[in-house]
Design an enzyme around this catalytic site. Structure first.
Site, PDB file in Angstrom:
ATOM      1  CG  ASP A  20      21.196 -82.839 -27.937  1.00 45.95           C
ATOM      2  OD1 ASP A  20      21.180 -83.470 -26.795  1.00 45.95           O
ATOM      3  OD2 ASP A  20      21.699 -81.662 -28.271  1.00 45.95           O
ATOM      4  CG  ASN A  68      26.979 -90.190 -25.425  1.00 43.63           C
ATOM      5  OD1 ASN A  68      26.259 -90.363 -26.535  1.00 43.63           O
ATOM      6  ND2 ASN A  68      27.330 -88.806 -25.222  1.00 43.63           N
TER       7      ASN A  68
HETATM    8  C1  FPP Z   1      21.340 -86.928 -25.972  1.00 48.81           C
HETATM    9  O1  FPP Z   1      20.636 -86.000 -25.023  1.00 48.81           O
HETATM   10  C2  FPP Z   1      21.017 -88.344 -25.936  1.00 48.81           C
HETATM   11  C3  FPP Z   1      21.904 -89.449 -25.669  1.00 48.81           C
HETATM   12  C4  FPP Z   1      23.073 -89.145 -25.483  1.00 48.81           C
HETATM   13  C5  FPP Z   1      21.289 -90.646 -25.511  1.00 48.81           C
HETATM   14  C6  FPP Z   1      20.124 -91.128 -26.341  1.00 48.81           C
HETATM   15  C7  FPP Z   1      19.703 -92.480 -26.102  1.00 48.81           C
HETATM   16  C8  FPP Z   1      18.151 -92.492 -26.151  1.00 48.81           C
HETATM   17  C9  FPP Z   1      17.119 -91.633 -26.619  1.00 48.81           C
HETATM   18  C10 FPP Z   1      17.597 -93.859 -25.662  1.00 48.81           C
HETATM   19  C11 FPP Z   1      18.167 -94.935 -26.379  1.00 48.81           C
HETATM   20  C12 FPP Z   1      17.194 -96.168 -26.438  1.00 48.81           C
HETATM   21  C13 FPP Z   1      16.276 -96.364 -27.733  1.00 48.81           C
HETATM   22  C14 FPP Z   1      15.758 -97.478 -27.653  1.00 48.81           C
HETATM   23  C15 FPP Z   1      16.478 -95.322 -28.781  1.00 48.81           C
HETATM   24  P1  FPP Z   1      21.370 -85.369 -23.686  1.00 48.81           P
HETATM   25  O2  FPP Z   1      21.421 -86.438 -22.604  1.00 48.81           O
HETATM   26  O3  FPP Z   1      22.737 -85.040 -24.161  1.00 48.81           O
HETATM   27  O4  FPP Z   1      20.524 -84.319 -23.532  1.00 48.81           O
HETATM   28  P2  FPP Z   1      20.894 -82.903 -22.871  1.00 48.81           P
HETATM   29  O5  FPP Z   1      21.954 -82.203 -23.790  1.00 48.81           O
HETATM   30  O6  FPP Z   1      19.681 -82.384 -22.810  1.00 48.81           O
HETATM   31  O7  FPP Z   1      21.573 -83.055 -21.522  1.00 48.81           O
END
Ligand code: FPP
Length: 239
Positions: A20, A68
């Site tokens: 996250d 998501n």
């Molecule tokens: C949460 O952070 C993250 C996600 C919903 C997506 C996670 C995906 C990746 C790390 C890339 C996937 C690819 C690989 C190869 C592992 P957020 O977007 O909710 O962050 P925020 O809370 O700061 O908005």
């Protein structure tokens, strides 16, 4: 006299991570959210390698939840593209990296290309040191409901009696069947919640919440989480 390195504590065999903070990392830099996810994918590569070097047997990461899909089409497409690129590369290097893959979640909603890559990655058989479980279109409640439905159907068909539904039998119907429960669940980014991640499997996990954003998460942060885990007194409901 040469100073000896301090001995590292043995890692848990299964570590699970809620990756996250990608969006906030991007916002702090004036970048689009997809740039945060790209940096998050890099952090994942680094941490997966580090877990392997430590001897961690299972690494489960929350890559995309059933919730998501509410994000913008651009952001969803960006995450899917990163996953596709990662799996294409990983398929080439699986033997060298001694890593194998499993996917927890309903993959049928993913693109046919991504589904095919997941199937190829999952079916590759080789010696491996670490198993990466990608939670993709995954929700803990959804996983439990599916297991309940499958068991209910077996009871309705007379294949088993309701009394035979034990915790072990139930676990066998989860995406994680055969994988030991994570001893340690890490959530970076400062949020203090579980967000529908491994609800069943984390019943007795130790949770470590950290203030670092996922793209900045380093091997030193993982060491710190493992040290914190070792400071906990795990009682499993006993004394
Ligand atoms: C949460 O952070 C993250 C996600 C919903 C997506 C996670 C995906 C990746 C790390 C890339 C996937 C690819 C690989 C190869 C592992 P957020 O977007 O909710 O962050 P925020 O809370 O700061 O908005």
């Amino acid at each position: 006299m040469a100073l000896t390195e301090p001995q590292k504590l043995a890692p848990p065999q299964h570590i699970a991570i809620i990756m996250d903070g990608n969006g906030r990392w991007a916002k702090q830099r004036g970048l689009p959210r997809t740039a945060g996810h790209a940096a998050g994918a890099e952090a994942f590569r680094k941490i997966a390698n580090y877990c392997r070097s430590l001897g961690v047997k299972y690494l489960t990461v929350y890559a995309f939840s059933t919730e998501n899909w509410k994000r913008s089409a651009d952001e969803v497409a960006g995450i899917m593209k990163l996953l596709r690129r990662y799996l294409e590369e990983a398929l080439q290097d699986m033997e060298k990296n001694r890593v194998c893959f499993r996917f927890f979640g309903d993959l049928t909603r993913l693109s046919p290309e991504l589904q095919e890559l997941c199937a190829q990655a999952e079916s590759a058989s080789m010696d491996y040191d670490v198993q990466v479980n990608f939670c993709l279109n995954y929700g803990g409640r959804d996983e439990i409901v599916r297991a309940a439905r499958a068991l209910a159907a077996e009871v309705a068909e007379g294949k088993r009696s309701a009394d035979e539904i034990t915790e072990d039998a139930f676990s066998d119907y989860l995406y994680s069947a055969g994988v030991p429960d994570p001893e340690l669940v890490i959530r970076p980014s400062g949020e203090l919640r579980i967000s529908n991640f491994l609800l069943w499997q984390s019943a007795y996990s130790e949770f470590v919440f950290m203030n670092v954003l996922w793209p900045d998460f380093s091997p030193q942060d993982l060491d710190a989480a493992i040290e914190e885990y070792h400071r906990r007194n795990r009682r499993f409901g006993g004394t």
